[in-house]
Write an enzyme that holds these catalytic residues in place. Structure first.
Site, mmCIF file in Angstrom:
data_model
loop_
_atom_site.group_PDB
_atom_site.id
_atom_site.type_symbol
_atom_site.label_atom_id
_atom_site.label_comp_id
_atom_site.label_asym_id
_atom_site.label_seq_id
_atom_site.Cartn_x
_atom_site.Cartn_y
_atom_site.Cartn_z
ATOM 1 N N GLY A 129 0.847 -1.195 0.000
ATOM 2 C CA GLY A 129 0.000 0.000 0.000
ATOM 3 C C GLY A 129 0.876 1.237 0.000
ATOM 4 N N SER A 131 1.113 3.471 -3.242
ATOM 5 C CA SER A 131 0.533 4.488 -4.126
ATOM 6 C C SER A 131 -0.804 5.006 -3.611
ATOM 7 C CB SER A 131 0.299 3.910 -5.523
ATOM 8 O OG SER A 131 1.471 3.350 -6.027
ATOM 9 N N GLU A 246 12.398 -4.196 -5.007
ATOM 10 C CA GLU A 246 11.282 -4.241 -5.956
ATOM 11 C C GLU A 246 11.755 -3.975 -7.382
ATOM 12 O OE1 GLU A 246 8.087 -1.551 -5.003
ATOM 13 O OE2 GLU A 246 6.822 -2.306 -6.614
HETATM 14 C C1 FAD Z 1 0.686 -3.499 -12.796
HETATM 15 C C2 FAD Z 1 0.838 -2.497 -11.685
HETATM 16 C C3 FAD Z 1 0.899 -2.959 -10.375
HETATM 17 C C4 FAD Z 1 1.014 -2.042 -9.330
HETATM 18 N N1 FAD Z 1 1.020 -2.516 -8.052
HETATM 19 C C5 FAD Z 1 1.115 -1.639 -7.031
HETATM 20 C C6 FAD Z 1 1.054 -2.115 -5.672
HETATM 21 O O1 FAD Z 1 0.906 -3.311 -5.412
HETATM 22 N N2 FAD Z 1 1.131 -1.194 -4.674
HETATM 23 C C7 FAD Z 1 1.288 0.134 -4.918
HETATM 24 O O2 FAD Z 1 1.403 0.886 -3.971
HETATM 25 N N3 FAD Z 1 1.322 0.629 -6.189
HETATM 26 C C8 FAD Z 1 1.226 -0.237 -7.238
HETATM 27 N N4 FAD Z 1 1.247 0.240 -8.537
HETATM 28 C C9 FAD Z 1 1.282 1.687 -8.761
HETATM 29 C C10 FAD Z 1 2.569 2.212 -9.391
HETATM 30 O O3 FAD Z 1 3.616 2.231 -8.469
HETATM 31 C C11 FAD Z 1 2.254 3.615 -9.948
HETATM 32 O O4 FAD Z 1 1.302 3.438 -10.973
HETATM 33 C C12 FAD Z 1 3.478 4.309 -10.499
HETATM 34 O O5 FAD Z 1 4.357 4.663 -9.471
HETATM 35 C C13 FAD Z 1 3.101 5.589 -11.289
HETATM 36 O O6 FAD Z 1 2.275 6.406 -10.534
HETATM 37 P P1 FAD Z 1 0.875 6.951 -11.116
HETATM 38 O O7 FAD Z 1 0.114 5.781 -11.673
HETATM 39 O O8 FAD Z 1 0.236 7.763 -10.062
HETATM 40 O O9 FAD Z 1 1.269 7.861 -12.366
HETATM 41 P P2 FAD Z 1 1.721 9.389 -12.303
HETATM 42 O O10 FAD Z 1 2.741 9.568 -11.244
HETATM 43 O O11 FAD Z 1 0.487 10.242 -12.251
HETATM 44 O O12 FAD Z 1 2.419 9.550 -13.708
HETATM 45 C C14 FAD Z 1 1.689 9.713 -14.920
HETATM 46 C C15 FAD Z 1 2.703 9.940 -16.041
HETATM 47 O O13 FAD Z 1 3.436 11.159 -15.806
HETATM 48 C C16 FAD Z 1 4.816 10.903 -15.824
HETATM 49 N N5 FAD Z 1 5.537 11.730 -14.837
HETATM 50 C C17 FAD Z 1 5.192 11.957 -13.554
HETATM 51 N N6 FAD Z 1 6.107 12.705 -12.930
HETATM 52 C C18 FAD Z 1 7.066 12.988 -13.871
HETATM 53 C C19 FAD Z 1 8.304 13.706 -13.840
HETATM 54 N N7 FAD Z 1 8.728 14.312 -12.715
HETATM 55 N N8 FAD Z 1 9.037 13.770 -14.985
HETATM 56 C C20 FAD Z 1 8.620 13.142 -16.130
HETATM 57 N N9 FAD Z 1 7.465 12.432 -16.204
HETATM 58 C C21 FAD Z 1 6.710 12.357 -15.093
HETATM 59 C C22 FAD Z 1 4.971 9.434 -15.448
HETATM 60 O O14 FAD Z 1 6.171 8.873 -15.909
HETATM 61 C C23 FAD Z 1 3.748 8.827 -16.138
HETATM 62 O O15 FAD Z 1 4.015 8.561 -17.492
HETATM 63 C C24 FAD Z 1 1.101 -0.645 -9.603
HETATM 64 C C25 FAD Z 1 1.025 -0.181 -10.924
HETATM 65 C C26 FAD Z 1 0.881 -1.089 -11.951
HETATM 66 C C27 FAD Z 1 0.789 -0.570 -13.356
#
Ligand code: FAD
Length: 377
Positions: A129, A131, A246
């Site tokens: 947990g 994100s 991870e």
């Molecule tokens: C299959 C899968 C399993 C997952 N499992 C877990 C889990 O078990 N537990 C958990 O906690 N999370 C989990 N996650 C979440 C994952 O860690 C996040 O999706 C990831 O860190 C990206 O965050 P976000 O989805 O909020 O995207 P955002 O942070 O909103 O990003 C959206 C886009 O903007 C870009 N971006 C953002 N900031 C910048 C920057 N500073 N410079 C350039 N580009 C930028 C990103 O690269 C991305 O393309 C999972 C995700 C997936 C896809």
């Protein structure tokens, strides 16, 4: 790179191969994607078999019930389990691949004793947990609050994308314990039993039609302060221990699985795609060599940039492979159900986002490996 298999390594390989040959035919067929109770049972049963045979926690130190295997033995394990098409780690990837190793480095004796044996035996499934709806790439801006009340924290907030949260017993959760401190300095890392009152888990349907991840809502959940790993407000440092596992070792078994799928695709592919297929295989092969280099360096107590580029290079190579799968399948790609190669295309859409988006990985590599100027914050 210096990596030669010794006589002992080859003896390890022979024993493992014999065990796999004897064990795999006895496994029941894998349950359907949405049969969650059965899936949990099937995956944890495999973990139990590994445990009974001395192959659970291969890289964990012996004092915590692991095998304390050498880096080369770990590579052999991946090679042999792939060759034999043994099951992947499954619903407890968080427990075995990063929560367990984090507890080994950072947990108290009580925390280690309470959780490590259960993870290894397949008795305890973990989820992550970290994100939140507004804290993904910028994880340190997380807002789930934990307020100290006597011997407990009272936790409220929302988590998202919690993989296998619907079948987990325990979670590694990040909470904000000091809302007034700079964002990286007010976070704590908690062990959260998923059955505590006030926790609501809502599965999210993915493009595959299954509910692999969940939203987790926390409403005044009382968590014993003894469940905190590391000091209060020092959770960002502990988080980096978790992320090290991870984004590093956790991808090795996925990589060998990709090589297996490449072989499957080659069986049904036409000559028109030979070049592209060869390129994918060469990319995976290069990453396997990079893994061996990383392991060889680790065995000598050094690290190089290889570990940092692994996640980015692997997830993008695998996504290219997923695209190729769909082109090779042509109209057959319309039949989604049960077709592993169609699922490959859909599943790999998420890889450059999971465990840290590619753009963020590029930032990390440019700043920490190439020494380029830091991104303005
Ligand atoms: C299959 C899968 C399993 C997952 N499992 C877990 C889990 O078990 N537990 C958990 O906690 N999370 C989990 N996650 C979440 C994952 O860690 C996040 O999706 C990831 O860190 C990206 O965050 P976000 O989805 O909020 O995207 P955002 O942070 O909103 O990003 C959206 C886009 O903007 C870009 N971006 C953002 N900031 C910048 C920057 N500073 N410079 C350039 N580009 C930028 C990103 O690269 C991305 O393309 C999972 C995700 C997936 C896809």
């Amino acid at each position: 790179m210096e990596l030669r298999y010794s006589e002992d390594d080859e003896a390890f390989r022979a024993a493992l191969r014999a065990w796999l040959d004897a064990t795999l035919p006895a496994l029941a067929p894998q349950p359907g994607r949405e049969a969650w109770d059965e899936r949990r049972k099937w995956d944890t049963d495999w973990q139990r078999r590994l445990f009974d045979a001395g192959y659970a926690g291969l890289h964990w130190p012996k004092e915590y019930g692991g095998r304390g295997a050498s880096p080369t033995e770990q590579l052999i394990f991946y090679e042999e389990t792939t060759r034999a098409r043994a099951p992947y780690v499954g619903v407890n990837f968080v427990g075995t691949l990063h929560a367990g190793p984090t507890l080994i480095e950072e947990g108290t004796d009580e925390q280690k004793a309470a959780h490590l044996p259960k993870i290894l035996r397949g008795d305890e499934v973990w989820c992550q947990g970290f994100s939140e709806p507004n804290a993904g790439s910028d994880l340190a801006s997380l807002r789930t609050r934990a307020v100290r009340d006597g011997d407990d924290y009272v936790v409220s907030g929302q988590k998202i994308w919690c993989s296998f949260g619907n079948v987990a017993d325990v979670g590694e959760f990040l909470v904000r314990t000091d809302p007034d401190a700079p964002k990286h300095k007010g976070i704590s890392w908690l062990i959260l039993p998923m059955d505590l009152p006030g926790i609501e888990i809502r599965p999210i349907k993915t493009v595959l039609g299954s509910s692999e991840f969940c939203e987790v809502f926390l409403d005044d959940v009382r968590v014993p302060a003894a469940n905190r790993v590391g000091a209060e407000n020092d959770g960002w440092r502990v988080t980096n221990v978790t992320l090290k596992y991870e984004r590093g070792t956790a991808f090795v078994s996925e990589l060998v699985d990709a090589m297996r799928l490449c072989e499957d695709l080659a069986r049904i592919s036409s000559p028109q795609y030979e070049g592209e297929l060869g390129r994918c295989l060469a990319e995976f092969d290069a990453l396997w060599s990079l893994t061996k280099r990383n392991v060889s360096q680790a065995a000598r107590g050094t690290t190089g940039p290889g570990a940092m580029v692994m996640k980015l290079a692997y997830s993008e190579a695998r996504q290219r492979f997923g695209e190729l799968c769909l082109r090779v399948l042509g109209r057959d790609g319309l039949h989604v159900d049960g077709n592993e190669l169609v699922e490959e295309r859909l599943r790999t859409l998420a890889l450059p986002i999971a465990a840290g988006a590619s753009q963020i990985q590029r930032n990390i590599i440019s700043e920490r490996v190439l020494g380029m100027p830091r991104e303005p914050r």
